[in-house]
Write a protein that holds these residues in place. Structure first.
Motif, mmCIF file in Angstrom:
data_model
loop_
_atom_site.group_PDB
_atom_site.id
_atom_site.type_symbol
_atom_site.label_atom_id
_atom_site.label_comp_id
_atom_site.label_asym_id
_atom_site.label_seq_id
_atom_site.Cartn_x
_atom_site.Cartn_y
_atom_site.Cartn_z
ATOM 1 N N VAL A 1 0.846 -1.194 0.000
ATOM 2 C CA VAL A 1 0.000 0.000 0.000
ATOM 3 C C VAL A 1 0.882 1.245 0.000
ATOM 4 C CG1 VAL A 1 -1.879 -1.161 1.219
ATOM 5 C CG2 VAL A 1 -0.126 0.050 2.530
ATOM 6 N N VAL B 1 0.128 2.723 5.563
ATOM 7 C CA VAL B 1 -0.644 1.916 6.495
ATOM 8 C C VAL B 1 -0.748 2.666 7.822
ATOM 9 C CG1 VAL B 1 1.332 0.559 7.334
ATOM 10 C CG2 VAL B 1 -0.971 -0.372 7.528
ATOM 11 N N ASN C 1 -3.480 4.552 -2.123
ATOM 12 C CA ASN C 1 -3.860 3.312 -1.446
ATOM 13 C C ASN C 1 -3.538 3.425 0.043
ATOM 14 O OD1 ASN C 1 -4.462 0.729 -0.671
ATOM 15 N ND2 ASN C 1 -3.217 -0.281 -2.236
ATOM 16 N N LEU D 1 -4.472 2.229 3.913
ATOM 17 C CA LEU D 1 -5.087 1.123 4.635
ATOM 18 C C LEU D 1 -5.045 1.384 6.138
ATOM 19 C CD1 LEU D 1 -6.205 -1.838 4.780
ATOM 20 C CD2 LEU D 1 -3.805 -2.581 4.924
ATOM 21 N N ASN E 1 -9.176 1.981 2.743
ATOM 22 C CA ASN E 1 -9.513 0.584 3.002
ATOM 23 C C ASN E 1 -9.355 0.273 4.493
ATOM 24 O OD1 ASN E 1 -9.978 -0.264 0.233
ATOM 25 N ND2 ASN E 1 -7.783 0.050 -0.061
ATOM 26 N N LYS F 1 -9.138 -2.881 7.463
ATOM 27 C CA LYS F 1 -8.991 -4.294 7.825
ATOM 28 C C LYS F 1 -9.249 -4.376 9.330
ATOM 29 C CE LYS F 1 -5.818 -6.701 5.693
ATOM 30 N NZ LYS F 1 -6.654 -7.652 4.924
#
Length: 721
Positions: free
Chosen positions: A228, A231, A253, A255, A415, A417
């Motif tokens: 990514v 993060v 991107n 995350l 995104n 998680k």
């Protein structure tokens, strides 16, 4: 012959009274408790219960665990599962007793009648986190087909997740033996309790709804790899702020990895108090002589060091310019905010960090407003804030901070998680942090590499008793906390493994005005988080502290009072139907969490305190409001008198609240090692860091710090700072 017949008759009569009650053996059963399944083992002889053991449970320490510890022996002593519940642990008690009875039924050869549920709609309710959770259970074809919760006000991201996920599992698997949603145990339990009552109304037996839910996620062998741009570890205020800022700056991107099953962290649970020097909103507040004295005292004391001397000089210059302007409104500026933060933290905070925080916090507030945070116009002084610069949001708890950021994050393609715990950092050969390793709840392992490094936003360690007690041994292990269960210091543990330094780990703050017993922030009558129009009294109806004191001073004063509790006293002028946590105030009155009366005398009677003392205390305070002076304790904060009936009293007690210590960072949120060198690629923001709040955090500084340094960390990681 006659003797023999008589003997046989007597023998037969005697033998008929000897009944084998149980088939000897060990029997097991599992029933849904407060936080998940409670498993028991019951050993019987032919006619006795020999032992009862709770073999597995996840019940709340010092609440549900009391039932776990006490009930087995009581059941053996009574030789029956029908024993009184342990006070304060009714849900756990019921689970243990139900499970034991199921074991005894098995031992005696009884089969629990699997009576079919009667079709129809059945209603029940249980008290949730923010009020009564009303439940309608629809039974169709003798099965649970639908669960409705009309008008529920449980916290978004927490309670609504529990209602949705647990409700789905109950319907899919026709069981109540469903694990609670971590961080939303109160709502989870309330839902299952209400559904259980509805099942009983439909003619069902709770014992027939205890089969376990099968594992829905399968472990994947090997290591799942991913790359990514950035993060972020932690989905609380700092993590969301960092991720959204990174997206604002063009990162593609991004995350967020979060070990809890929900977003929000402690920010979602806070009272949304947000400190910032804000000339536009503060112009409605007067500058009294008492407040002027406070400024003069702070800028004329002996400096602790050169940085302190320079900060004092900067405040003095701003204050002299203010006086020269002839303004009558409240004096404030970033430098004064910084000086109070430093002084309030006993002059052990790091002034460069504090200045960075104070200089950027108003911009953060405006940024949050641009994202949709409903900031109210009125500025007050939160508990322990020391100055009237506390903003509040027109939304329950911290939802006005978390929801806009989450919605913006989703809109921009961040995104998530969730339910995945970060286990370590990944470093390249040069020592630069380039990613993380992680593991989900079923054991699947992940390696996530990040082009722009790692931002740790994992929160503090108030729920890690080992770390907490090591840092602050004066705190007792049984003390409750206002914090969410995920606040276990993971980021500190991981970063120090790679040489990161810490600062102020011995500074743990206790919040003075939490709910007795549970330690939560909820349950009060007043809408605003500030103490402008509130006094606090002891069980004798007397004030014992200046309500605008530092939090540590307030806590120390409460601990000296009878029962180590106090009562917020306020009138109805600051009470709305729903408080700042979205709780219905009248419901809180009905269940005994808040006291309400048309007269102070009646209020005192309900509280068991002398009516004349409480009346005299309030009258004395009202005179202070007129004079803007507190000759007894030196309170500086005055707004409205307490005169409008009905009157309210809210029981309050201390609860562990904030860990001021954490990772050492630079003003650019870069983590440094024990040699004072920057660890490349590693950034941190929020309660995982130390140095900003010193030994005592000012009330209202936490959310402001968390969101501000989340933004700074993202800018630094992307080279935009």
């Amino acid at each position: 012959m006659r003797l023999t017949k008589t003997f046989l008759a007597v023998s037969a009569a005697f033998c008929s009274t000897i009944v084998l009650a149980y088939t000897p053996g060990i029997y097991t059963a599992s029933v849904a408790g407060q936080n998940g399944p409670v498993a028991v083992e019951v050993q019987t002889s032919a006619d006795k219960i020999l032992s009862v053991k709770v073999s597995d449970q996840k019940e709340t320490q010092n609440i549900g665990t009391h039932a776990v510890e006490q009930l087995p022996a009581k059941i053996v002593e009574a030789q029956s599962a029908d024993v009184p519940a342990v006070s304060g642990a009714s849900v756990t008690s019921k689970a243990i007793k139900t499970a034991v009875q199921e074991c005894l039924d098995k031992a005696s050869g009884k089969k629990t009648a699997a009576s079919p549920l009667k079709d129809g709609t059945y209603e029940a309710k249980a008290y949730g986190n923010n009020g009564w959770l009303n439940v309608k259970v629809v039974i169709k074809d003798h099965k649970i087909s639908e669960i409705q919760t009309p008008g529920q006000r449980e916290t978004k991201f927490l309670g609504d997740t529990a209602i949705r996920e647990i409700g789905k599992d109950i319907i899919d698997y026709q069981t109540l033996n469903v694990d609670n949603i971590a961080g939303a145990t109160v709502t989870s339990t309330a839902l299952k309790t209400a559904v259980g009552e509805a099942i009983e109304k439909a003619g069902g037996n709770i014992a027939n709804f205890q089969k376990p839910v099968p594992q829905k996620i399968k472990k994947i062998d090997g290591v799942q790899k991913q790359e990514v741009d950035l993060v972020v570890v932690g989905a609380g205020g700092a993590g969301l702020s960092a991720a959204v800022t990174a997206k604002d700056l063009g990162a593609k991107n991004v995350l967020i990895v979060e070990k809890m099953p929900v977003v929000g962290g402690n920010t979602l649970r806070c009272a949304s108090a947000f400190n910032a020097a804000d000339p536009e909103r503060q112009k409605a507040l007067p500058m009294t002589d008492t407040l002027k004295d406070a400024v003069v005292k702070a800028i004329n004391e002996k400096p602790a060091n050169e940085e302190h001397k320079k900060l004092m000089a900067d405040v003095k210059a701003k204050y002299e310019a203010y006086l020269k302007s002839g303004s009558k409104t409240l004096f404030d500026c970033p430098e004064w905010h910084a000086l109070q933060t430093y002084n309030g933290g006993d002059k052990v905070g790091h002034i460069p960090l504090i200045r960075t925080y104070a200089n950027n916090v108003l911009d953060t507030l405006h940024w949050m407003q641009s994202k949709g945070s409903p900031v109210m116009d009125r500025v007050s002084q939160g508990a322990g804030a020391l100055w009237q610069r506390t903003h509040q949001l027109d939304a329950p708890a911290g939802l006005g901070l978390v929801d806009p950021l989450y919605q913006d994050a989703v809109k921009q393609g961040v995104n998530f998680k969730l339910g995945t715990r970060v286990t370590d950092l990944v470093l390249d050969k040069s020592g630069k942090v380039i990613g993380i390793t992680a593991e989900d709840k079923v054991g699947t392992k992940y390696q996530i590499l990040s082009k722009n490094g790692v931002i740790l936003a994992t929160g503090g360690y108030s729920q890690n008793k080992e770390m907490r007690q090591k840092s602050a041994p004066h705190l007792t292990p049984d003390m409750v906390s206002t914090n969410q269960p995920g606040a276990t210091g993971d980021g500190i543990t991981i970063a120090t493994r790679h040489g990161a330094d810490t600062t102020g780990m011995n500074y743990v703050q206790v919040y003075p005005l939490a709910t007795p017993g549970t330690g939560t922030l909820q349950g009060r009558a007043r809408k605003m988080s500030g103490l402008d129009d509130v006094i606090d009294v002891n069980k004798n109806g007397e004030r014992f502290v200046k309500e605008d004191a530092r939090r540590d001073e307030f806590v120390a004063a409460i601990k000296k009072q009878p029962g180590a509790v106090c009562y917020d006293i306020n009138d109805s002028s600051i009470v709305k139907p729903l408080n700042s946590f979205n709780e219905d105030v009248e419901t809180l009155v009905q269940i005994g969490r808040i006291y309400k009366a048309d007269t102070l005398a009646d209020l005192a009677k309900q509280l068991g305190m002398p009516a004349d003392k409480l009346e005299a205390t309030v009258a004395e305070f009202n005179k202070m409001v007129e004079a803007k002076n507190d000759p007894k304790f030196g309170r500086k904060l005055f707004d409205r008198q307490i005169v409008k009936a009905p009157f309210y009293a809210t029981p309050r007690a201390p609860s562990i609240h904030h860990t001021m210590g954490g990772l050492e960072i630079t003003p650019k949120a870069q983590v440094v090692d024990k040699n004072g060198k920057i660890i490349p690629g590693l950034y941190a923001a929020g309660e995982v860091t130390g140095g900003i709040h010193g030994s005592n955090r000012l009330g209202g500084n936490a959310t402001a710090d968390v969101l501000t340094f989340g933004r700074i960390a993202a800018k630094s990681a992307l080279g935009k700072n």
